[in-house]
Design an enzyme around this catalytic site. Structure first.
Site, PDB file in Angstrom:
ATOM      1  N   ASP A  21      30.807 -30.657 -52.035  1.00  0.00           N
ATOM      2  CA  ASP A  21      30.271 -29.314 -52.244  1.00  0.00           C
ATOM      3  C   ASP A  21      28.922 -29.232 -51.531  1.00  0.00           C
ATOM      4  OD1 ASP A  21      30.431 -26.701 -54.053  1.00  0.00           O
ATOM      5  OD2 ASP A  21      28.356 -27.439 -54.120  1.00  0.00           O
ATOM      6  N   LEU A  22      28.749 -28.207 -50.683  1.00  0.00           N
ATOM      7  CA  LEU A  22      27.503 -28.069 -49.930  1.00  0.00           C
ATOM      8  C   LEU A  22      26.378 -27.571 -50.836  1.00  0.00           C
ATOM      9  CD1 LEU A  22      28.707 -26.532 -46.540  1.00  0.00           C
ATOM     10  CD2 LEU A  22      28.678 -28.907 -47.296  1.00  0.00           C
ATOM     11  N   ASP A  75      32.603 -23.276 -50.037  1.00  0.00           N
ATOM     12  CA  ASP A  75      31.869 -24.401 -49.445  1.00  0.00           C
ATOM     13  C   ASP A  75      32.327 -25.727 -50.039  1.00  0.00           C
ATOM     14  OD1 ASP A  75      30.842 -23.968 -51.962  1.00  0.00           O
ATOM     15  OD2 ASP A  75      28.761 -24.426 -51.402  1.00  0.00           O
TER      16      ASP A  75
END
Length: 348
Positions: A223-224, A266
């Protein structure tokens, strides 16, 4: 045209007409005299067999061969090309002299030759009279063409005259559409990585393999960090560019045997077969570096990665119940939970 017309062949007049007979009645109401049918022209519905009709059929056959919209080749029973029509040369791009006297197997990709020869084996043995298969042909212009090949054996002919009739139908447009739809159904359109559905299919297949061979299967959930700020400050187009950049980074970091996917937004995932949690941590270390976010120096960007691993003899199960490989969704959920634990430990 009356009986005195001079015919220049079956049913054809020369245009020269004899003068009227003396005393002939030329009343306009008189019914015209019926012209007799030349003997060489068969009446409609009559049985074929005359020399002129046979010649006509031969001419029609030649015309059909030359003007057929489908590519047609006449081949020796061993596959050697004897004749090709213009549609064949147009499809493959080769002039006739490059096709005659040789078989067409040489124009197939190496991995399709065996299947094509197997299709013709039954035809040559006489088990069947027609075979149909789909393959790809190399062309003189470069790009391959997807083709549906229908080949029929002509056996009821004079000894030594047996031959094959081959029809090639260009199905490239259909196959291009099928491939495109197949790609879109399994890939993320922005990054070109596998999508969530395809990732779960691959994981569903990997889990029983790992259990069968007593090998661990690891899943990474990524996960960004701070991605929303990119969209808010620089716009969604910039956010898309960042996702593409991270997708490229992900491809560069994983091993050839690993499966990388964008799950949505994301969030990304990686499937690592025959990989312990400790080995997966090495992949994680590579993924946390890189220059994928270098275009956004005004923001603190990064990636949080969680790991979930199925158990195998002598391995770290990383949160799995002993002996429980579980389902694909379960393993992915565990990796997601571990990712959130990583964020919590970092305070983000």
């Amino acid at each position: 045209m009356d009986d005195d017309a001079v015919l220049d062949g079956p049913g054809r007049g020369t245009g020269r007409r004899a003068g009227p007979r003396a005393g002939a009645d030329h009343d306009s109401k008189r019914a015209p005299r019926r012209r007799s049918r030349p003997e060489s022209q068969s009446a409609p519905g009559s049985a074929p067999g005359s020399a002129s009709e046979s010649a006509g059929l031969a001419e029609d056959a030649v015309s059909a061969f030359l003007h057929a919209p489908l590519a047609v080749a006449v081949c020796h029973p061993d596959g050697t090309v004897l004749r090709v029509n213009p549609a064949m040369t147009a499809l493959l791009g080769y002039p006739p002299q490059d096709l005659l006297g040789r078989d067409l197997f040489r124009l197939l990709p190496d991995d399709l030759v065996a299947a094509a020869k197997a299709a013709y084996a039954a035809l040559r043995r006489g088990d069947v009279d027609t075979v149909v298969h789909e393959t790809r042909f190399a062309t003189a212009t470069g790009p391959r063409r997807d083709v549906r090949v229908t080949t029929s054996a002509v056996r009821d002919t004079a000894p030594g005259r047996e031959h094959l009739i081959m029809h090639l139908e260009d199905i490239t447009d259909r196959e291009d559409l099928r491939r495109r739809l197949q790609y879109e159904a399994s890939h993320d359109s922005l990054t070109g990585l596998w999508n969530r559905a395809r990732f779960l299919e691959e994981l569903d297949r990997a889990l029983p393999r790992g259990e069968r061979h007593d090998q661990p299967v690891s899943v990474l959930y990524l996960d960004l960090d701070n991605f929303k700020a990119v969209n808010d400050r620089h716009g969604h187009a910039a956010g898309d560019r960042l996702l593409q950049s991270f997708g490229d980074h992900l491809r560069d970091c994983v091993r050839p045997e690993d499966t990388a996917a964008r799950l949505g937004g994301d969030e990304f995932a990686v499937l690592c077969e025959n990989t312990t949690a400790a080995q997966a941590a090495v992949v994680v270390e590579r993924l946390t570096g890189g220059t994928w976010a270098s275009a956004f120096t005004d923001l603190a960007l990064g990636v949080a990665i969680g790991i979930a691993t199925t158990p195998a003899a002598g391995t770290d199960t990383h949160g799995a119940a002993d002996g429980d490989h579980g389902s694909a969704e379960t393993l992915l959920h565990r990796a997601d939970g571990d990712m959130y634990a990583v964020k919590a430990r970092r305070g983000g």
